[in-house]
Design a protein around this motif. Sequence first.
Motif, PDB file in Angstrom:
ATOM      1  N   UNK A   1       7.199  12.523  -9.453  1.00  0.00           N
ATOM      2  CA  UNK A   1       7.966  13.347  -8.520  1.00  0.00           C
ATOM      3  C   UNK A   1       9.347  12.735  -8.273  1.00  0.00           C
TER       4      UNK A   1
ATOM      5  N   UNK B   1      -2.864  14.400  -5.322  1.00  0.00           N
ATOM      6  CA  UNK B   1      -3.256  13.097  -5.861  1.00  0.00           C
ATOM      7  C   UNK B   1      -3.240  12.044  -4.754  1.00  0.00           C
ATOM      8  N   UNK B   2      -2.367  12.209  -3.781  1.00  0.00           N
ATOM      9  CA  UNK B   2      -2.333  11.247  -2.669  1.00  0.00           C
ATOM     10  C   UNK B   2      -3.563  11.434  -1.784  1.00  0.00           C
TER      11      UNK B   2
ATOM     12  N   UNK C   1       7.190   8.065   3.635  1.00  0.00           N
ATOM     13  CA  UNK C   1       6.448   8.326   2.389  1.00  0.00           C
ATOM     14  C   UNK C   1       7.294   8.546   1.141  1.00  0.00           C
TER      15      UNK C   1
ATOM     16  N   UNK D   1       5.109  18.822  -7.178  1.00  0.00           N
ATOM     17  CA  UNK D   1       5.066  18.440  -5.761  1.00  0.00           C
ATOM     18  C   UNK D   1       3.633  18.559  -5.233  1.00  0.00           C
TER      19      UNK D   1
ATOM     20  N   UNK E   1       1.749   9.568 -10.029  1.00  0.00           N
ATOM     21  CA  UNK E   1       2.176  10.913  -9.618  1.00  0.00           C
ATOM     22  C   UNK E   1       3.398  10.846  -8.707  1.00  0.00           C
ATOM     23  N   UNK E   2       3.393   9.883  -7.804  1.00  0.00           N
ATOM     24  CA  UNK E   2       4.559   9.717  -6.920  1.00  0.00           C
ATOM     25  C   UNK E   2       5.821   9.440  -7.726  1.00  0.00           C
TER      26      UNK E   2
ATOM     27  N   UNK F   1      -9.578   5.165  -1.254  1.00  0.00           N
ATOM     28  CA  UNK F   1      -9.305   3.860  -0.636  1.00  0.00           C
ATOM     29  C   UNK F   1     -10.211   3.622   0.561  1.00  0.00           C
TER      30      UNK F   1
ATOM     31  N   UNK G   1       1.249  16.011  -6.720  1.00  0.00           N
ATOM     32  CA  UNK G   1       1.420  14.702  -6.085  1.00  0.00           C
ATOM     33  C   UNK G   1       0.746  14.695  -4.718  1.00  0.00           C
TER      34      UNK G   1
ATOM     35  N   UNK H   1       6.760  15.189  -1.035  1.00  0.00           N
ATOM     36  CA  UNK H   1       5.360  15.559  -1.301  1.00  0.00           C
ATOM     37  C   UNK H   1       4.807  16.550  -0.299  1.00  0.00           C
TER      38      UNK H   1
ATOM     39  N   UNK I   1      -6.298   9.809  -3.601  1.00  0.00           N
ATOM     40  CA  UNK I   1      -6.156   8.346  -3.580  1.00  0.00           C
ATOM     41  C   UNK I   1      -6.576   7.791  -2.219  1.00  0.00           C
TER      42      UNK I   1
ATOM     43  N   UNK J   1       0.807  -1.210   0.000  1.00  0.00           N
ATOM     44  CA  UNK J   1       0.000   0.000   0.000  1.00  0.00           C
ATOM     45  C   UNK J   1       0.842   1.263   0.000  1.00  0.00           C
ATOM     46  N   UNK J   2       2.099   1.088   0.297  1.00  0.00           N
ATOM     47  CA  UNK J   2       2.964   2.240   0.467  1.00  0.00           C
ATOM     48  C   UNK J   2       3.978   2.268  -0.665  1.00  0.00           C
TER      49      UNK J   2
ATOM     50  N   UNK K   1       3.001   8.044   5.116  1.00  0.00           N
ATOM     51  CA  UNK K   1       2.621   6.663   5.408  1.00  0.00           C
ATOM     52  C   UNK K   1       3.302   6.285   6.714  1.00  0.00           C
TER      53      UNK K   1
ATOM     54  N   UNK L   1       6.797   4.354  -0.660  1.00  0.00           N
ATOM     55  CA  UNK L   1       8.055   4.972  -0.210  1.00  0.00           C
ATOM     56  C   UNK L   1       9.257   4.356  -0.905  1.00  0.00           C
TER      57      UNK L   1
ATOM     58  N   UNK M   1      -0.346   5.155  -8.635  1.00  0.00           N
ATOM     59  CA  UNK M   1       0.587   6.068  -7.974  1.00  0.00           C
ATOM     60  C   UNK M   1       1.592   6.646  -8.961  1.00  0.00           C
TER      61      UNK M   1
END
Lengths: 461, 247
Positions: free
Chosen positions: A398, B238-239, B196, B232, A394-395, B246, B235, B201, B242, A366-367, B150, A369, A392
């Motif tokens: 970045x 978007x998180x 994270x 940045x 977008x992550x 969820x 993102x 972010x 998301x 789920x993560x 996270x 990182x 994800x």
Amino acid sequence: MNLAITSSILAGKLISKLTKLGGNGGTALPGLVSTRLNPKLLSYFSKQITKSSVLITGTNGKTTTSRTLGTILATNQMSYVHNRAGSNLLRGITTAFLEKSNWDGKVNNDYGIFEVDEFVLPQALEQIKTKVVVINNLFRDQLDRYGEIETVWSRWDKSVRQVDKETFLVLNADDPNVSFLGKNTRAKVLYYGIEDPTQGSTLTPDVLDAQKCRECGTELDFEVFYASHMGVYQCPKCHLMRPHPHVSASNIKISGVDKVSFDLSLGENTISLSLPLGGIFNIYNILAAVTVAASLGLDLKAISLGLSKVQPVFGRGEKLQIDNKNLYIALVKNPSGFNEVLKLLSYEPKKKHLLIIINDLIADGRDVSWLWDVDFEKLKDTTLNVTLSGLRAADLALRLKYAHLDSRIVSPVQTNIAEALRTSLEKLKSGETLYVLPTYTAMLQLRKELESKGLKNFSLD
Amino acid sequence: MNLRIGYMYGKTMNIYGDRGNILTLVNRCRWRDIQIEVINIEVGDKLTAGEIDLFFWGGGQDREQILASSDLKGDKAKILRESIEDGAALLAICGGYQLLGKYYKPSQGTELDGVGIFDAHTIGSNKRMIGNLVVETDRLSGKLETLVGFENHSGKTHLGKTAQSLGNVLIGFGNNSEDRTEGCIYKNAIGCYLHGPALPKNPMLADFLILKGLQHKDRAITKLKPLDDTLELQTHLSILERIKNQR
């Protein structure tokens, strides 16, 4: 056979047929339902394996190792049950049995090859009478499930302390965490490893998951790193050494993403091999499979006959063709595996078209990182363009900014996988290759997408 | 002028992509032509008073925390405390955060001494608090903003009477899953559970630390050159989106 067993098998087999009719892979559901009806079902099935069951675990390489072993056994007319459809929890193994058994629950196979989730090894050992346990490697992976790497290691340590002296324990000599498991067990331990310093690096990787001696806590000295923390090491204080491997690869040549040759040594004997697989990780997978085959009594001739039939597994380095364009798909699910794939891509000299797909569903972790532990900086000078997709994406965009990829080669994020595949294929000229790097669930989605395009010539289950 | 970043125990306490925080600090300084130097502070390395403007300390497993705790005794802990009193900036995540409180009592094994920068202590529990974490804070700029990340910890951190939390938990567990607080802030030192990694972010948090670090050098500096943070912030949003989907 009692009624509870009969009815649980009936239920499982029916569900299995129904999910197949519905076009679903359904790899866990039949096993899940039957086990609910009868918790002893797996144990009932596994007792029918006449010769040996093999459990294969580790962070990376479970699937390729199992498939390679399967190919070796099949080539030598040895029949086996294998949870090859993907689910490596106990329910997935039960499903594999359900599919092989007849309606009264009889299984007619000599061998069992079972991929086992890292966390599930202890329970698998309880329920499956096991002759060989394989542990490939231990890296940071799905920490949202496992908590800490150490938690996984402790489970393995407990497991190998419990197996009896008739069991073979096949361990990677080059992973210090894994090889140490051979110290506290009654099992017959067989090690495999790489013996070719020219393939390693003396530079310490940025991220290491095994640095300290398990015996005394001192920082290990690495003579060479083959991949992440797998290499040749010793403890400067208590002189704990990397064990000498019984099965090894030397004289390695990697010439592209799907071409590798090396000398395989088994005891006193050595043969030269050429395989359509890529990279150091796959050499480890081959060595693991060979070590198991040897422990089952096969000689080098029989093994090499099997190895000549080995093909890459879908999504793990397989090449496909679509409208005169090539697709190369390599699963990426944790930093060590991802870094290895990036290293492998660097063996192809041309600048590349890439499609990277990052999902964060339960099976992916789920993560996200871990994307920051991947050396994307390597892509800076070797990429023509990269499309980013998945939940994800977008992550990842970045991450690539901070890896200094020129924003002109990074296409705008396209969360939808089908769309991303279409637009990134459009950028290719005929004969060019798109390198696709998906996480686990993204790979499954990708497979559906390719099937809907009528692509049938790949190694589906 | 050199901004000196002290990377605490980066070799072992880097379990969760936390090196992304260092990459972020380094890049955001370089893009502004701020000279920087990253100094690795490992077990056995000496810490010199006044040397570091901005500390970063990531998460690690219990095994590594034991080594770090026993390394951070005597002078090293004292210099770290004095640096924070003197206005140096600090970000510590998870394992590092826990060791900057008064003590950390793991669920197994003996209690570990903390550096005592935060009026807080952490007790190991048998429940792992894992998942997305969204925090609301006004401590960085005075206006309310969200931080996303996270979390993955079993230690429950309880703040003391004099402690100020970094913010309130909107989604997730935070310090202890009980009082809805997350993290701790003392002067320019921040501890929290935001993996994270946090800084890419949450660029406002990165810039808060960089500005405070620069001010540790030169109090006359009052603001940073703005950067294009479109990606940045996209993102970040978007998180949030998301996480909403969820749930």
